[in-house]
Design an enzyme around this catalytic site. Structure first.
Site, mmCIF file in Angstrom:
data_model
loop_
_atom_site.group_PDB
_atom_site.id
_atom_site.type_symbol
_atom_site.label_atom_id
_atom_site.label_comp_id
_atom_site.label_asym_id
_atom_site.label_seq_id
_atom_site.Cartn_x
_atom_site.Cartn_y
_atom_site.Cartn_z
ATOM 1 N N HIS A 155 77.464 35.111 39.219
ATOM 2 C CA HIS A 155 77.724 34.141 38.157
ATOM 3 C C HIS A 155 77.900 32.771 38.817
ATOM 4 O O HIS A 155 77.339 31.789 38.362
ATOM 5 C CB HIS A 155 78.963 34.566 37.368
ATOM 6 C CG HIS A 155 79.181 33.765 36.131
ATOM 7 N ND1 HIS A 155 78.220 33.648 35.163
ATOM 8 C CD2 HIS A 155 80.248 33.029 35.706
ATOM 9 C CE1 HIS A 155 78.690 32.865 34.181
ATOM 10 N NE2 HIS A 155 79.904 32.481 34.497
ATOM 11 N N LYS A 178 72.962 28.820 39.822
ATOM 12 C CA LYS A 178 73.589 27.637 39.229
ATOM 13 C C LYS A 178 73.745 26.497 40.223
ATOM 14 O O LYS A 178 73.953 25.351 39.834
ATOM 15 C CB LYS A 178 74.949 28.016 38.636
ATOM 16 C CG LYS A 178 74.841 28.962 37.443
ATOM 17 C CD LYS A 178 76.202 29.261 36.826
ATOM 18 C CE LYS A 178 76.076 30.221 35.655
ATOM 19 N NZ LYS A 178 75.821 31.622 36.085
ATOM 20 N N HIS A 230 75.038 25.170 34.974
ATOM 21 C CA HIS A 230 75.483 26.287 34.132
ATOM 22 C C HIS A 230 74.876 26.138 32.739
ATOM 23 O O HIS A 230 75.301 25.292 31.954
ATOM 24 C CB HIS A 230 77.005 26.297 34.060
ATOM 25 C CG HIS A 230 77.563 27.557 33.448
ATOM 26 N ND1 HIS A 230 76.782 28.474 32.787
ATOM 27 C CD2 HIS A 230 78.821 28.037 33.413
ATOM 28 C CE1 HIS A 230 77.546 29.466 32.358
ATOM 29 N NE2 HIS A 230 78.790 29.226 32.734
ATOM 30 N N PHE A 235 84.018 32.700 29.479
ATOM 31 C CA PHE A 235 85.273 32.292 28.815
ATOM 32 C C PHE A 235 85.637 33.370 27.797
ATOM 33 O O PHE A 235 84.756 33.913 27.137
ATOM 34 C CB PHE A 235 85.022 31.014 28.004
ATOM 35 C CG PHE A 235 85.347 29.735 28.723
ATOM 36 C CD1 PHE A 235 85.594 29.709 30.074
ATOM 37 C CD2 PHE A 235 85.409 28.534 28.005
ATOM 38 C CE1 PHE A 235 85.892 28.508 30.714
ATOM 39 C CE2 PHE A 235 85.706 27.335 28.638
ATOM 40 C CZ PHE A 235 85.942 27.328 29.985
ATOM 41 N N GLU A 260 85.359 35.888 41.542
ATOM 42 C CA GLU A 260 84.144 36.710 41.604
ATOM 43 C C GLU A 260 84.008 37.318 43.003
ATOM 44 O O GLU A 260 83.636 38.486 43.162
ATOM 45 C CB GLU A 260 82.909 35.873 41.241
ATOM 46 C CG GLU A 260 81.688 36.757 40.983
ATOM 47 C CD GLU A 260 80.450 35.985 40.529
ATOM 48 O OE1 GLU A 260 80.502 34.748 40.388
ATOM 49 O OE2 GLU A 260 79.416 36.642 40.321
ATOM 50 N N CYS A 319 79.651 32.566 28.188
ATOM 51 C CA CYS A 319 78.692 32.382 29.283
ATOM 52 C C CYS A 319 78.003 33.677 29.665
ATOM 53 O O CYS A 319 77.128 33.680 30.529
ATOM 54 C CB CYS A 319 79.403 31.777 30.470
ATOM 55 S SG CYS A 319 80.450 30.402 29.983
#
Lengths: 413, 415
Positions: B305, B337, B342, B401, B316, B164
């Site tokens: 993110h 997002k 995403h 990931f 985060e 990502c």
């Protein structure tokens, strides 16, 4: 000033040997690792030939729980990285957090895992798909797993550039050190493309070699070449800033001098006939490395054994090296290990490093009939002792990708 | 040894579930619009998550002739649309200096629809019917490859993959390519078209997707909200034109913002879970700020993110607190997002374009669907909607990931 970068560790998992010493011995002896495909049913094909890794025991490298979840390609990557890190003698855990990074390339990612899960999706439905598929299929899986296994907290990503992937990854890793973002990078490329569907895709491209004797199928630069052969495996290098390597008293194989990537910006599949793309990558690598054409002694060529590639690459060598071209030694070790796709650039970079280290050039095997379009010294069939100041490795890929890397002899040990 | 060149952004193009084009997307984001709806691109009746952010009115033939479009996976088509817009925006004439222009476009998952289609051919009709374009359509470097083929960019060319964070690392790699003098301009960003049956099934199996709001897609992506239950898969592309300031000035191009920092780290902790206290993400942010030569207190906005998974948003938030300390509460943070979902590897590219617009207009978009405060997420997420701000620096975070963390730093352009 960019920092100086050196190579302090190597790891290989290839069709010609499952570690650096056996692979090098076989390459120098000119032994082919190409044979008939054993991994899947090939009854639909007349000449099912490939370079497979033999007697691979992944459980020697990977604990059982992880092993069940990961793709064959990732297994190769972990094995090669382990060998390279052990060879370098880097103690990752005792380094400053963030000092050690991992950057590996693969052309296709977890091909075996994907085909197995696609079958499950089609036959049993989405609820039976593995929760580990996504995190273990993507091209960056191995970089993450190697970092976890070693505790390497530095820069971490994958690079893909089709068949130029391995070379591009090694170059990007070297630049990460040169600009001071890491002190040690574990880098390389890996691939396990021998699945029925990818093989069918490559077969449909009409680019695979045919021959009654698999060991003679790959014949780069020979007049009778008729295609490439898929290979599988991985190559890993430990790159390190010179200062860091010397501070810990590491053995140094070679200097990393420079590298570059480029794109033909031409056709999606075929390389440009005039070889301008790969020539551009070579010129950029020479500039980056501040190396003159007369200082390059050896080129480990992409040399796939397709009629087009070997001719185009030869043209590019002439255009870049001009009057120095006739003095160059050029060999294609794909004649022995096949085209390892995303691993190729890294495996061949490791071989270029070994030529600098041992001052021996492995041959192009199966070279019997000269092709007027391929008129350089391809080190036919027999290895050669030679004085190697600098060795270059070139890679050319689908999608117009090219990469070139230059390594230099290390005399300080 | 010459000085390290300054790097500026001179153009951007995006294709997102809330709009095709930078201006359309930016206005939709400021208005807090929703881009999430029921999946139409593939069959999902038997999959736990049935919603996605699709670019619903994307017609590849607006950019490509039918034959070329058929030989490109959707992730490449999206990248071409974004790259065309970015190049037009910047006015860069690639063909007049092809060798000095490179292209790095990140994609996490590549041509997965092509792969699924060819699996079907393979299983139903046998290996002899598999397409010769399977490999060249599927491999994830083909966005970078095809954009170069289309535009003539012959310089440095790769795809960076970090799940990502792929798009952010592509921009980071392009930034470093310019700083070391290997090119004068770079076409860089991210793209992904991951709304496919296999991808939906696999992300659902990994329990990363929102599954509780199939009947209410509009409220499914709710970053930092207590009711968040996973991310919503989406597709799109975001491409920026980066060039050296000297090059931009020489051709009379307007620098939109300056790119001043890039940090990258690995958690080296777990394949899908963030490291303790978000320390990996914190290291990436610190590295980026150090490279930019600024203090944490100089940052006026964080484009997070912010995926809307329980874990990501919590960790985060921790990482932001680690880096910014007491000042964290005063920095506005928003998640794009919340509106577009995403977009995987495209996220870093799209969100960099959004961060660029935020600096340009001194305006930031809000985080949609944040209604129930989560005690673990207690910073200023701009939940009330778009806001006017005054800032010099903004950062964009991308966390992937595999434990990949990337942070990009942009600065309002001043000569």
């Amino acid at each position: 000033m960019p920092l100086e970068v050196v190579v302090t560790g190597l790891g290989l998992m290839t069709p010609v040997g499952n570690n650096v010493s056996s692979a090098w011995e076989n390459l120098v002896a000119g032994r082919s690792g190409i044979g008939t495909i054993s991994q899947f049913d090939t009854s639909a094909y007349e000449y099912p030939i490939a370079g497979e890794v033999k007697n691979f025991e992944p459980s020697n490298f990977i604990e059982p729980k992880l092993l069940r979840r990961i793709d064959r390609s990732t297994q190769f990557a972990i094995a090669a990285c382990q060998e390279a890190v052990a060879d370098a003698g880097v103690e990752v855990n005792s380094e400053r957090p963030g000092a050690v990074g991992v950057l590996l390339g693969t052309g296709m990612g977890g091909a075996h895992l994907m085909i197995e899960q696609q079958r499950i999706l089609d036959e049993k439905g989405p609820r039976r798909v593995s929760p580990f598929l996504i995190s273990h299929f993507l091209p960056d899986t191995a970089t993450g797993l190697v970092a976890i296994a070693l505790g390497a907290h530095g820069p971490n990503f994958a690079v893909t550039a089709a068949c130029a992937t391995g070379g591009a990854a090694v170059g990007e890793a070297a630049e990460t050190i040169a600009r001071g973002d890491a002190e040690v990078m574990i880098t390389g490329g890996f691939e396990a493309p021998l699945t029925p569907i990818y093989y069918a895709g490559f077969f449909a491209m009409k680019a695979l070699a045919t021959h009654e004797d698999p060991t003679q199928a790959v014949r780069p630069f020979d007049a009778d070449r008729n295609g490439f052969i898929l290979g599988e495996g991985a190559g890993a290098l430990v790159l390190e800033s010179l200062e860091h390597a010397q501070a810990r008293g590491a053995k140094i194989y070679a200097r990393y001098c420079g590298g570059a990537t480029s794109n033909d910006a031409g056709d999606m599949v075929a390389a440009a006939e005039d070889g301008h793309g790969i020539a551009e990558a070579m010129r950029r690598a020479l500039v980056r490395g501040e190396v003159r054409t007369d200082q390059i002694s050896y080129i480990n060529a992409h040399g796939t054994s397709t009629p087009l590639n070997d001719r185009v690459e030869t043209t590019a060598f002439h255009n870049v090296f001009r009057e120095d071209a006739d003095r160059l030694m050029v060999s294609s070790t794909k004649s022995m290990h096949g085209h390892m796709m995303g691993a190729a650039g890294a495996v061949e970079a490791a071989i270029a490093v070994l030529t600098c280290h041992h001052q021996v050039v492995p041959p192009t095997i199966n070279y019997t009939t000269p092709d007027p379009d391929c008129d350089l010294d391809y080190v036919p069939n027999v290895a050669r002792d030679a004085k190697i100041e600098h060795a270059m490795s070139t890679s050319v890929g689908l999608g117009g990708h090219n990469s070139a890397l230059i390594f230099g002899r290390w005399e300080g040990n | 040894m010459m000085d390290v060149p300054r790097v500026v952004v001179t153009g951007a193009g995006v294709v997102t579930p809330v709009g095709i084009g930078l201006e359309a997307t930016w206005q939709a984001l400021l208005a807090g619009e929703n881009g999430i709806g029921p999946v139409t691109l593939c069959e999902v009746d038997d999959i736990a998550s049935q919603i996605a952010g699709e670019v619903s009115d994307f017609d590849p033939e607006r950019w490509l002739n039918r034959k070329d479009a058929r030989r490109m996976d959707r992730f490449v088509q999206l990248a071409i649309a974004a790259a065309d817009e970015a190049l037009e925006h910047s006015g860069l004439d690639v063909r007049s200096e092809s060798e000095q222009v490179g292209c790095i476009i990140g994609s996490g998952i590549g041509g997965i629809q092509t792969l699924e289609d060819q699996f079907k051919v393979f299983f139903d009709k046998g290996p002899g019917r598999v397409s010769p374009f399977l490999v060249p359509m599927f491999i994830s470097d083909m966005a970078a490859g095809q954009v170069s083929i289309r535009t003539g960019a012959q310089g440095p060319n790769v795809n960076t993959v970090s799940a990502c964070a792929s798009g952010a690392d592509a921009l980071g790699a392009a930034f470093e390519t310019l700083r070391r003098g290997d090119a004068l301009a770079m076409i860089a960003g991210g793209t992904d078209a991951g709304v496919t049956r296999m991808s939906m099934a696999a992300f659902a199996a990994s329990r990363a997707l929102s599954t509780g709001q199939n009947d209410d897609p509009e409220h499914a992506s709710r970053p930092f909200d207590a009711g968040r239950d996973g991310f919503v898969l989406a597709e799109g592309a975001g491409v920026l034109i980066l060039e050296t300031l000297e090059h931009a000035e020489a051709r009379g191009a307007e620098p939109l913002v300056e790119m001043v920092g890039y940090g990258q780290s690995a958690d080296a902790f777990h394949v899908t879970q963030p490291s303790e206290n978000g320390e990996g993400a914190a290291r990436a942010m610190r590295m980026a700020l150090a490279k930019a030569g600024i203090n944490a207190s100089d940052v006026g906005y964080i484009n997070a993110h912010g995926t809307s998974t329980p874990m990501n948003d919590k960790f985060e938030t921790m990482s932001v607190k680690t880096v910014f300390g007491q000042a964290a509460a005063a920095i506005p943070i928003s998640s794009t997002k919340s509106m577009i979902g995403h977009t995987l590897g495209a996220g870093g590219g799209i969100e960099a374009a959004v961060t660029m617009m935020s600096l340009r207009e001194q305006k930031i978009h809000g985080t949609r669907n944040l209604v129930l405060p989560d005690p673990d997420c207690d910073l200023d997420y701009v939940s009330e909607g778009a806001r006017e701000v005054s800032m010099e620096y903004a950062i964009s975070n991308s966390l992937g990931f595999g434990g990949h963390n990337s942070c990009l730093v942009f600065k309002r352009f001043t000569a």
